[in-house]
Design a protein around this motif. Structure first.
Motif, short mmCIF file in Angstrom:
data_model
loop_
_atom_site.label_atom_id
_atom_site.label_comp_id
_atom_site.label_asym_id
_atom_site.label_seq_id
_atom_site.Cartn_x
_atom_site.Cartn_y
_atom_site.Cartn_z
N ALA A 1 0.79 -1.18 -0.04
CA ALA A 1 -0.04 -0.14 0.05
C ALA A 1 0.80 1.17 -0.01
O ALA A 1 0.48 2.08 -0.67
N TYR A 2 2.00 1.28 0.69
CA TYR A 2 2.87 2.26 0.77
C TYR A 2 3.64 2.65 -0.48
O TYR A 2 3.67 3.61 -0.91
N ASP B 1 -9.27 2.66 10.32
CA ASP B 1 -9.55 2.32 11.82
C ASP B 1 -11.00 2.73 11.91
O ASP B 1 -11.37 2.86 13.25
N LYS B 2 -11.83 2.97 11.23
CA LYS B 2 -13.25 3.11 11.49
C LYS B 2 -13.74 2.01 11.96
O LYS B 2 -13.41 0.76 11.77
N PRO B 3 -14.79 2.12 12.98
CA PRO B 3 -15.53 0.90 13.69
C PRO B 3 -16.30 0.47 12.72
O PRO B 3 -16.74 1.02 11.87
N LEU C 1 -5.88 6.71 4.50
CA LEU C 1 -6.02 5.27 4.29
C LEU C 1 -6.29 4.49 5.88
O LEU C 1 -6.76 3.86 6.03
N ASN C 2 -5.28 5.21 6.62
CA ASN C 2 -5.53 4.75 8.01
C ASN C 2 -6.83 5.25 8.73
O ASN C 2 -7.13 4.54 9.65
N VAL D 1 -1.33 7.18 -2.96
CA VAL D 1 -2.15 6.48 -1.98
C VAL D 1 -1.78 7.54 -0.83
O VAL D 1 -0.38 7.59 -0.43
N ASP D 2 -2.77 8.40 -0.17
CA ASP D 2 -2.69 9.00 0.81
C ASP D 2 -2.61 8.06 2.34
O ASP D 2 -3.66 7.55 2.47
#
Length: 138
Positions: A113-114, A129-131, A124-125, A119-120
């Motif tokens: 991905a990096y 990290d969304k529940p 992306l994080n 790709v920001d």
């Protein structure tokens, strides 16, 4: 469409059977025992071999049984405890191996991905990290 015998639910049962196995372990014996446990007429060993997780767990359990055979203790009063310990040690080895492979996969995905253009990583994080959404099953 053929019936799928090994699912996410039955895979855990299949792995548990391997963890509890004692005596000589062969694909045919394992397939027969698993068929009884799952309530199936028969399960071919080719079906079982098609699952990489089962093949790895089978190899590890067979090796641990061979190791245990070479170092058997003659004390019969400890037989039950020894079986429990063997089962738990086999389960720990299998889970540690599975965890290691998942960590390697995560690092590989992170690196790929990096390396992708445009790709920001911050965005992306945030997305990753969304529940999980709430599920109303009633």
């Amino acid at each position: 469409m053929p019936k799928q015998i090994i699912t996410q639910k039955t895979l855990q049962v299949a792995l548990h059977e391997l963890d509890n196995w004692s005596g000589k372990l062969t694909w045919n014996r394992y397939a027969e025992q698993l068929a009884k446990v799952l309530g199936e007429d028969t399960i071919s060993r080719h079906t079982l071999i098609s699952y990489k997780v089962l093949v790895e767990a089978f190899r590890e359990r067979k090796a641990s049984l061979k190791e245990a055979k070479n170092s058997d203790a003659p004390d019969i009063t400890l037989e039950f405890a020894k079986k429990q310990i063997d089962m738990l040690e086999a389960k720990v080895r299998r889970l540690e191996s599975q965890n290691e492979k998942l960590l390697e996969q995560f690092v590989r995905w992170q690196h790929n991905a990096y390396m992708m253009p445009k790709v920001d990583m911050k965005l992306l994080n945030q997305q990753l990290d969304k529940p999980l959404p709430q599920v109303n099953r009633r």
